[in-house]
Design an enzyme around this catalytic site. Structure first.
Site, mmCIF file in Angstrom:
data_model
loop_
_atom_site.group_PDB
_atom_site.id
_atom_site.type_symbol
_atom_site.label_atom_id
_atom_site.label_comp_id
_atom_site.label_asym_id
_atom_site.label_seq_id
_atom_site.Cartn_x
_atom_site.Cartn_y
_atom_site.Cartn_z
ATOM 1 N N GLU A 59 -9.460 -10.802 0.502
ATOM 2 C CA GLU A 59 -10.013 -10.456 1.809
ATOM 3 C C GLU A 59 -10.405 -8.994 1.753
ATOM 4 O O GLU A 59 -9.548 -8.115 1.674
ATOM 5 C CB GLU A 59 -9.011 -10.690 2.937
ATOM 6 N N ALA A 87 0.831 -1.203 0.000
ATOM 7 C CA ALA A 87 0.000 0.000 0.000
ATOM 8 C C ALA A 87 0.866 1.254 0.000
ATOM 9 O O ALA A 87 1.938 1.293 0.608
ATOM 10 C CB ALA A 87 -0.919 0.008 1.220
ATOM 11 N N CYS A 129 -9.608 -5.359 9.930
ATOM 12 C CA CYS A 129 -10.636 -6.032 9.147
ATOM 13 C C CYS A 129 -11.517 -6.907 10.028
ATOM 14 O O CYS A 129 -12.685 -7.123 9.724
ATOM 15 C CB CYS A 129 -10.009 -6.853 8.032
#
Length: 476
Positions: A245, A173, A279
Site C-alpha cells: 500500500e 517505522a 493514505c
C-alpha cells in the site's frame, strides 16, 4: 515529495547505523532511542519464528483467534499510555484518543470471520471422489509498518496473518518505534507461543537483505512508491508474495444534489484529520458549479476553526506534522500553486509555521488546475485544492488524472448515480457520502502507483494463505 511519501521508505544503504532515534515533532527533542538489532539477533528471530510457526499452523483456528483477541485486550489496556506516547512520537493531538476504536473494530471483525474464511472450499460432489481445497498459511510474514497510523495499518496484516497460522516479524517505522514494543508486550501478555511474533529494530539495509534472503514468505509494506519499488527489487527472484500500500491522492466529487452541510463537515475532517497524514485522506475536491460557491464558503469557514499547536494540549485539533521536511513539502506545493494563480483561502500564519518547522496550519486552495502539483502529486499534509466542474464526466476524468488510486468519494443523494460514477473511477474503494475510513468487511486495496495486494475481509485472509487441493478417488 520526500522520497518516503511521508512514511518510512525502506531504501538506501546504511551499514553504519547502530541506533535509531525518535525525534519528536513536538519540540525537536530525542524522545526515545533504540539500538539496531545485530544480524545474529535477526537470524535467531527468523529461526525461532519458523520453529514456532510449524506448531502454530496445526493449532485450531479458534485457539489462534482466542490468543489474538487476548493480545487485543492487552493492547487496549495500554491506551492511556499509548495516546500521549503517539503525540510525542508523531504529533497527533491527544484529544482524539489514539487509534483504539479502529484497532478493536478490525481485529474483532477479522476474528469473527476467521473460521469461515479459512475453512476448506468444497466443490460440487462427484460420485466416487472426495475433493476440497484447504487454505494453508504462507509461513513467515514480514510486516514493514508506517508511522502515520502506526497501530491501524499494522493490525491490518499482523493479526490476520497470525489468525491464518503464520509467524510474524515486525519492523516498525523509525518515527514510531515504541509502537512495535507495545505490540510485543501485548502478545507476550496474551501468552502467544515464544518466537511466533517478534518486533525488531532494523536498518533499511537489514530490511532489504532479509527480504532478498528468501527467508520470508510474504512482505506487507505500507509506505511510499519509492519504498515499494525497493521492496520489489529486494524480493525479485525469491517468489515471496507482496502486499504494497503505497501513495494516495484521493479525490472527492460533490454533485449538485449533495447535502452540502454533511459533505462540508466530513470532507474538512477527511482533509485535515491527522494533519492530512492519511493514505486515504482527501487531497483534492471537485464540486459541481451549481454548488461550488456555497461549498467553498462553508468549507473554508470550518477549516478556519482548527487550532494548531502542542498535541498534548486537549484543546488543540491540529498537531505538528511528523517531520519538518514533510511540512516543507506542503509549503512548497502551496507556493508553487500560488505562483501559477491559485488563491490561498486561509493563508493565516500560525505560531511556529515557518520553513523548517513541523507546525503548519490548514490551507484551502481555489482557482487550481491540474498543472499544479497539489492537484496531482501526493501532499500528505493539511492542504486541499477545490476545483469546479460542469458535470459527472468532467469530474471522473479529473479524478482519474493521477498516478494513484486508493479511494474516491462521491457526495450525492442518488446511490445509483454514485455507483455508475464509481464504475468509471480508477480506485480501490468508492465511497458515497463518507470518506477516510476502512470497513474491515470490505477489501482494502489500490490500483496504479498505490500498489497491489489485499488486506482485511476474507480477501485479506486469502492473501496470507495459499490454496492446496485434495483430490481423492474412493472405493479402489
Amino acid at each position: 515529495m520526500p522520497a518516503d511519501g511521508g512514511r518510512d521508505a525502506e531504501s538506501g544503504k546504511d551499514h553504519a547505523v547502530t541506533t535509531i532515534r525518535i525525534i519528536s515533532p513536538v519540540d525537536g527533542s530525542v524522545y526515545a532511542e533504540r539500538p539496531v538489532a545485530a544480524d545474529s539477533e535477526l537470524d535467531r528471530a527468523v529461526v525461532r519464528a519458523r520453529a514456532a510457526q510449524a506448531d502454530w499452523a496445526r493449532a485450531p483456528v479458534a485457539e489462534r483467534v482466542r490468543l489474538c483477541l487476548a493480545a487485543l485486550d492487552a493492547l487496549l489496556a495500554m491506551n492511556v499510555e499509548i495516546v500521549p506516547e503517539l503525540a510525542w512520537q508523531m504529533g497527533r493531538p491527544v484529544r482524539y484518543g489514539g487509534e483504539k476504536r479502529g484497532v478493536e473494530e478490525r481485529i474483532r471483525y477479522m476474528g469473527s470471520i476467521a473460521e469461515a474464511s479459512l475453512a476448506p472450499v468444497v466443490p460440487a460432489e462427484i460420485a466416487g471422489f472426495r475433493r476440497y481445497v484447504k487454505r494453508e498459511p504462507l509461513g513467515l510474514v514480514f510486516v514493514v509498518a508506517p508511522w502515520n497510523y502506526p497501530y491501524l495499518t499494522a493490525v491490518n496484516s499482523i493479526f490476520p496473518a497470525l489468525m491464518a497460522g503464520n509467524a510474524v516479524l515486525l519492523k516498525h517505522a523509525s518515527q514510531t518505534l515504541l509502537v512495535g514494543e507495545r505490540f510485543q508486550a501485548a502478545f507476550d501478555d496474551a501468552g502467544l507461543p515464544a518466537g511466533l511474533f517478534s518486533n525488531l529494530v532494523l536498518s533499511h539495509d537489514q530490511t532489504e537483505r532479509l527480504i532478498a534472503s528468501g527467508r520470508v514468505d510474504h512482505v506487507a509494506f505500507t509506505g511510499s512508491v519509492a519504498g515499494g519499488r525497493a521492496i520489489e527489487r529486494a524480493a525479485a527472484g525469491t517468489f515471496a508474495s507482496l502486499g504494497l500500500e503505497l501513495g494516495g491522492k484521493d479525490p472527492a466529487y460533490v454533485r449538485a444534489d449533495a447535502k452540502l452541510d454533511h459533505a462540508i463537515e466530513n470532507l474538512v475532517d477527511g482533509a485535515f484529520y491527522n494533519s492530512g497524514q492519511s493514505c486515504c485522506g482527501i487531497e483534492r475536491i471537485y464540486v459541481h458549479r451549481e454548488v461550488y460557491k456555497p461549498f467553498v464558503e462553508g468549507f473554508v469557514d470550518l477549516a478556519r476553526q482548527y487550532r494548531v499547536g502542542d498535541p498534548l494540549d486537549p484543546d488543540v485539533t491540529l498537531g505538528p506534522m511528523a517531520q519538518a521536511r514533510f511540512a516543507d513539502h506542503v509549503r512548497e506545493q502551496i507556493a508553487e500553486a500560488r505562483r501559477k494563480g491559485a488563491r490561498a483561502e486561509i493563508g493565516s500564519a500560525v505560531a511556529g509555521d515557518r520553513p523548517g518547522s513541523p507546525y503548519i496550519g490548514p490551507e484551502v486552495l481555489t482557482n487550481v488546475d491540474h498543472q499544479m502539483s497539489v492537484m496531482r502529486e501526493e501532499s500528505f499534509g493539511p492542504v486541499v485544492g477545490i476545483m469546479p466542474v460542469h458535470d459527472d464526466e468532467e469530474a471522473v476524468a479529473l479524478m482519474n488524472d493521477s498516478a494513484y488510486g486508493l479511494t474516491a468519494s462521491v457526495w450525492t443523494r442518488d446511490a445509483d448515480e454514485a455507483a455508475a460514477i464509481g464504475d468509471g473511477i480508477e480506485t480501490g474503494t468508492v465511497f458515497m457520502n463518507r470518506c477516510d475510513y476502512l470497513d474491515p468487511a470490505l477489501v482494502w486495496t489500490g490500483v496504479k502507483d498505490t500498489g497491489r495486494g489485499a488486506a482485511l475481509s476474507r480477501f485479506g485472509f486469502e492473501a496470507l494463505t495459499r490454496p492446496k487441493s485434495y483430490h481423492f478417488r474412493l472405493g479402489t
